[in-house]
Design an enzyme around this catalytic site. Structure first.
Site, PDB file in Angstrom:
ATOM      1  N   VAL A 178       0.832  -1.209   0.000  1.00  0.00           N
ATOM      2  CA  VAL A 178       0.000   0.000   0.000  1.00  0.00           C
ATOM      3  C   VAL A 178       0.863   1.254   0.000  1.00  0.00           C
ATOM      4  O   VAL A 178       0.606   2.229  -0.732  1.00  0.00           O
ATOM      5  CB  VAL A 178      -0.964  -0.001   1.201  1.00  0.00           C
ATOM      6  CG1 VAL A 178      -1.697   1.337   1.306  1.00  0.00           C
ATOM      7  CG2 VAL A 178      -1.951  -1.148   1.093  1.00  0.00           C
ATOM      8  N   ALA A 179       1.926   1.221   0.773  1.00  0.00           N
ATOM      9  CA  ALA A 179       2.801   2.391   0.881  1.00  0.00           C
ATOM     10  C   ALA A 179       3.539   2.674  -0.427  1.00  0.00           C
ATOM     11  O   ALA A 179       3.889   3.822  -0.719  1.00  0.00           O
ATOM     12  CB  ALA A 179       3.808   2.186   2.008  1.00  0.00           C
TER      13      ALA A 179
ATOM     14  N   ILE B   6       2.398   2.406  -3.441  1.00  0.00           N
ATOM     15  CA  ILE B   6       1.519   2.938  -4.498  1.00  0.00           C
ATOM     16  C   ILE B   6       1.541   4.468  -4.464  1.00  0.00           C
ATOM     17  O   ILE B   6       1.233   5.073  -3.426  1.00  0.00           O
ATOM     18  CB  ILE B   6       0.067   2.435  -4.321  1.00  0.00           C
ATOM     19  CG1 ILE B   6       0.013   0.913  -4.335  1.00  0.00           C
ATOM     20  CG2 ILE B   6      -0.821   3.025  -5.414  1.00  0.00           C
ATOM     21  CD1 ILE B   6       0.437   0.279  -5.621  1.00  0.00           C
TER      22      ILE B   6
ATOM     23  N   GLU C 150      -0.263   7.225  -4.640  1.00  0.00           N
ATOM     24  CA  GLU C 150      -1.687   7.539  -4.739  1.00  0.00           C
ATOM     25  C   GLU C 150      -1.992   8.929  -5.286  1.00  0.00           C
ATOM     26  O   GLU C 150      -3.059   9.182  -5.823  1.00  0.00           O
ATOM     27  CB  GLU C 150      -2.358   7.379  -3.363  1.00  0.00           C
ATOM     28  CG  GLU C 150      -1.835   8.314  -2.279  1.00  0.00           C
ATOM     29  CD  GLU C 150      -0.679   7.682  -1.510  1.00  0.00           C
ATOM     30  OE1 GLU C 150      -0.279   8.237  -0.488  1.00  0.00           O
ATOM     31  OE2 GLU C 150      -0.181   6.641  -1.943  1.00  0.00           O
TER      32      GLU C 150
ATOM     33  N   ASP D  22      -7.133  21.083 -43.028  1.00  0.00           N
ATOM     34  CA  ASP D  22      -7.932  21.509 -44.170  1.00  0.00           C
ATOM     35  C   ASP D  22      -7.419  22.872 -44.625  1.00  0.00           C
ATOM     36  O   ASP D  22      -6.629  23.520 -43.927  1.00  0.00           O
ATOM     37  CB  ASP D  22      -9.410  21.581 -43.756  1.00  0.00           C
ATOM     38  CG  ASP D  22     -10.333  21.851 -44.935  1.00  0.00           C
ATOM     39  OD1 ASP D  22      -9.970  21.457 -46.056  1.00  0.00           O
ATOM     40  OD2 ASP D  22     -11.400  22.451 -44.727  1.00  0.00           O
TER      41      ASP D  22
END
Length: 586
Positions: free
Chosen positions: A277-278, A280, A282, A324
């Site tokens: 978790v750490a 990641i 976030e 164009d």
């Protein structure tokens, strides 16, 4: 079906209609069969779809997994922080894309028009969305063409098709059938198409296609494909996968190392999960989304609407710009660039001495008087783009019409390609005739046709649309002006060269693109000579090594031949919308 090859009776038979249009009963039956005359989106996103699409990114899914795991192992603070960041990211992305979607819908609503039709033999107005094949519609100057139609009556009818074909000049529409096979859209001069505009004259037409069956509907269908990932999305997906594998390996190594040392297995499992978790990042998705949103906001200030946030980053990865011509590189506004008069050519900014001569004043008076453009109370010009260009030139040279009242005219006709007006001036009758030089010169006297035609060819070779002017004095006003008699024995005045000029800022923008390593390429439905002239002026064509090819030449190429030359091709002219899309894909 090649509707341009069929005559009126054949079309009436095929569409089960007639000069008086459809009956109310038949139109309702056809509306059920063909559906509404509108462009449909294959997959229209709902608000819920737009919201949930913010959670499809792999990094977001990893963060949500991390938040759930954090909650399970008791790290409620981390779980709440991650969820707040994910929600913030989703809200910012959703609001930007929702506003862009609403703006796009508002722009589409601007295209909703009404149409004047014959229903049960009676002229009436209906919403353009209720048109069906077989309806007979009436077109007048200022009308938007509400569907694809076959012209069955043309009274000097001209249609601006720049939005569909790239053609700068309004196209003269005719009734006669065309015998050629596989004509490109721009050459089907007995038809008019949804999304174009009537600039001059009036006419009657039969609706032959509506909604997604129209030419513009076919283009919309081609564009409704699965969206591809942007470079940023691809890199983020790759980063998410690599990060997931790396974190998983580290956690396994950490767990195995602790187990080999005899640590408590439950403790090691919880510690490994906490480590995952750490690891990641976030805040990364939120930082990227906010950065893109700020960039999109800056783009809006520059009148550029960003529909999907990741598209902002994609602009930084551009190596080719396919653009164009008409209205993008050019002003979409015709401009008199030079005049040919008494053997001399005059640039627009060098007309002072020319305007002081008696004959020069007569030439400018012809530009002003032989004209159907008007200026409204707000100072805006209305009418055919070529007429407006001549009108503006005359006003610039302070030409007045008060003592040149128009007392009669022979209207422009696409067959003879001339227009004549009669004016009363100082108790004399003067007529001015303008039109196609090759036809006008044959009706003039005391003129060297060959040398003048050489000047016409020279001006046309520079990409100019050339108009000729002549005049004649009359002892009295003709009772019944007739082109066969009153457009002969004319005195030649001069030539006007007209073009849709490049925007002032375009040459600088092209130069900056090349310096940045971005290659600009022009893709247009306009004629090759006009496209080449504009491309040379703005720097897209820089030398003999740069190529110009037409849609017909492109269709004859195999893929290997095309790929062998694609880096040298800088201008694609007279190409169809399908070819434009294929060029961009390749």
């Amino acid at each position: 079906m090649d509707w341009y090859r069929l005559n009126k009776e054949e079309i009436f038979a095929l569409l089960e209609t007639g000069d008086g249009g459809l009956s109310t009963h038949d139109s309702k039956a056809k509306l059920v069969t063909y559906g509404l005359n509108e462009l449909r989106e294959e997959k229209k996103q709902t608000i819920a779809d737009l919201l949930f699409s913010q959670f499809k990114d792999l990094m977001i899914l990893i963060l949500l997994s991390a938040a759930i795991i954090s909650g399970i192992i008791g790290e409620l603070t981390d779980s709440i922080v991650i969820i707040v960041i994910v929600l913030l990211n989703a809200v910012v992305g959703f609001l930007q894309e929702y506003r862009a979607e609403k703006a796009m819908q508002a722009l589409k609503q601007l295209g909703v028009t009404t149409a004047r039709i014959l229903r049960d033999g009676i002229s009436t107005w209906i919403p353009a969305t209720e048109l069906v094949p077989g309806d007979v519609i009436i077109l007048e100057a200022g009308n938007a063409v509400p569907a694809d139609v076959r012209i069955i009556e043309s009274i000097s009818l001209k249609v601006d098709e720049a939005a569909l074909t790239g053609e700068s000049n309004a196209v003269d529409k005719v009734v006669k059938t065309l015998a050629s096979d596989d004509l490109p859209v721009g050459d089907r001069i007995n038809m008019a198409f949804k999304g174009t505009f009537v600039t001059y004259g009036r006419g009657t037409a039969i609706v032959i296609a509506t909604g997604m069956r129209t030419e513009i509907g076919q283009i919309a269908k081609l564009l409704q494909e699965e969206e591809t990932s942007t470079p940023l999305q691809e890199r983020m997906a790759s980063f998410g996968k690599k990060l997931s594998v790396l974190v998983l390996l580290l956690c396994v190594l950490f767990f195995v190392a602790g187990w080999l040392r005899g640590e408590n297995l439950i403790k090691m499992l919880m510690t490994s999960i906490s480590l995952a978790v750490a690891a990641i990042p976030e805040a990364l998705p939120a930082v990227i989304t906010i950065s893109l949103a700020l960039a999109a906001k800056r783009m809006i200030r520059l009148n550029s609407l960003i529909r999907k946030l990741p598209a902002v980053e994609t602009l930084g990865s551009v190596t080719y710009i396919c653009t164009d011509k008409t209205g993008t590189l050019t002003k979409n506004k015709m401009h008199v660039e030079e005049l040919y008069f008494q053997g001399e050519r005059y640039e627009r900014n060098g007309l002072f001495s020319f305007a002081q001569t008696t004959a020069g004043k007569l030439m400018l008076q012809a530009c002003m008087s032989n004209n159907d453009a008007v200026r409204d109370s707000m100072g805006n010009f209305k009418g055919d783009s070529t007429e407006i260009a001549l009108f503006e030139l005359a006003i610039e040279q302070k030409v007045e019409t008060a003592d040149w009242p128009r007392i009669a005219e022979i209207a422009f006709d696409s067959e003879r390609k001339l227009m004549t007006t009669f004016h009363l001036h100082n108790d004399q009758i003067i007529s001015f005739t303008k039109g196609a030089p090759d036809i006008l010169l044959q009706r003039c006297v005391e003129i060297d046709v060959q040398s003048t035609q050489e000047q016409v060819n020279l001006m046309a070779g520079n990409g100019l649309r050339v108009l000729g002017f002549a005049w004649k004095h009359w002892d009295k006003m003709p009772e019944h002006p007739d082109c066969e008699f009153h457009e002969t024995g004319l005195q030649f005045l001069g030539l006007a060269g007209i073009i849709d000029p490049p925007r002032d800022e375009v040459a600088g923008a092209v130069s900056q693109c090349k310096i940045a390593g971005i290659m600009p390429v022009m893709i247009t439905g306009d004629h090759p000579l006009t496209a080449k002239t504009i491309a040379s002026r703005i720097g897209i064509l820089a030398g003999d090594q740069d190529l110009v090819i037409t849609g017909q030449e492109l269709a004859a190429m195999d893929i290997d031949s095309f790929l062998g030359q694609v880096e040298r091709i800088k201008v694609y002219a007279r190409v169809s919308p399908e070819q434009k899309l294929n060029i961009v894909k390749i």
